[in-house]
Scaffold this active site. Sequence first.
Site, PDB file in Angstrom:
ATOM      1  CG  HIS A  54      -3.484  -1.725  -7.206  1.00  0.00           C
ATOM      2  ND1 HIS A  54      -3.390  -1.202  -5.870  1.00  0.00           N
ATOM      3  CD2 HIS A  54      -3.600  -3.051  -6.517  1.00  0.00           C
ATOM      4  CE1 HIS A  54      -3.409  -1.462  -4.602  1.00  0.00           C
ATOM      5  NE2 HIS A  54      -3.440  -3.093  -5.646  1.00  0.00           N
ATOM      6  NE  ARG A  92      -3.933  -1.566   0.550  1.00  0.00           N
ATOM      7  CZ  ARG A  92      -4.770  -2.801  -0.906  1.00  0.00           C
ATOM      8  NH1 ARG A  92      -3.722  -2.537  -1.547  1.00  0.00           N
ATOM      9  NH2 ARG A  92      -5.335  -3.283  -0.599  1.00  0.00           N
ATOM     10  CD  GLU A 105      -3.079   3.103  -5.609  1.00  0.00           C
ATOM     11  OE1 GLU A 105      -2.376   2.755  -4.341  1.00  0.00           O
ATOM     12  OE2 GLU A 105      -3.976   2.249  -6.117  1.00  0.00           O
TER      13      GLU A 105
HETATM   14  C1  DGY Z   1      -5.283  -6.681  -2.785  1.00  0.00           C
HETATM   15  O1  DGY Z   1      -5.991  -7.366  -3.210  1.00  0.00           O
HETATM   16  O2  DGY Z   1      -5.369  -5.949  -1.433  1.00  0.00           O
HETATM   17  C2  DGY Z   1      -4.842  -5.621  -3.568  1.00  0.00           C
HETATM   18  O3  DGY Z   1      -4.346  -4.343  -3.902  1.00  0.00           O
HETATM   19  C3  DGY Z   1      -6.329  -5.309  -4.670  1.00  0.00           C
HETATM   20  O4  DGY Z   1      -7.271  -4.622  -4.070  1.00  0.00           O
END
Ligand code: DGY
Length: 322
Positions: free
Chosen positions: A283, A235, A264
Amino acid sequence: MGNPVFISRPIPEKALSLLRSECDIDMWPDAGTPPPLRDRAVEAEGILTYGHEPIDDDLMKHAKTLKVVSVIGVGYDHVDVKAATRRGIAVGHTPGTLDDTVADFTMGLIIAVARNVVAGDAFVRTGMWKSFNPNFMWGSDVDHATLGILGMGNIGSAIARRARAFDMRIIYHNRTRRPEYERLFGAVYAPLPSLLAESDFIVIQAPLTDETHHLIGEDEFSLMKKSAFLINTARGPIVDSQALRRALQDGAIAGAALDVYDPEPPSQDDPLLEMKNVVLCPHLGSATIQTRTKMAVMAAENLLAGLRNQPLPYGVNCNPNA
Ligand code: DGY
């Protein structure tokens, strides 16, 4: 009429077909633009959320009939789980299914940033390559380098398993020690400052929580080797984005590979977009046909269970409706 549900982006047919017989489906059709979550949640008994738009207390207060929030993803930092539990709303996610996929991708980013894969591609495409040049685009070896894994959970350990095949030295930092991974992969536990100081590649794979928010900032960058690369497939806000930009600009580290950002997506005038020592992806960690389909099916199962007032198969809170 089935239970009204809002699906925040298009999902694979295999998951959708599970829902059709029981649900009255309102699915946001445009995968590339943010859904009007708050407006559409008002009528819903269930939300299947694909993306990272916040589902906070205010939204849940507004959504008076909401019984279940089902996240397609393992990370649920965008959902206020405490508020959901207080309001009797079940929350589910999709753990386990994406570990190998994200680990593959993370290894890909390590190699891409260390070996100039993206810069090399651009060099060829733009017609700048005139003849073989033995003296340019020298990268850094991945094999036998030291890999520091910050967050040794399911994905972190899947990365460690792969790194072993690259003969990497593996050190890790985690809330708790993981003796099974020490045994299996020869991973060595290290306090965070030592991990930062010793690693050639630092991979972030921790969940975003109050404790991990801005875990990597100015002080942490100052401990890293100038030759180190930072790879974030977890993240964005775990890293202080201003400190990251400064570290890359000042040469405090050699480069970074990023799949997640804060904010983001990054804005078009974000200096990251101009930096040659950075690999940027939108992502994509779990983005394969197989994995995203499995995730959507798991999330559909969670949603159906919540609508039926049953325990969620992959629940996050204690199934407050069950
Ligand atoms: C997750 O699985 O947390 C990925 O970031 C996709 O949302």
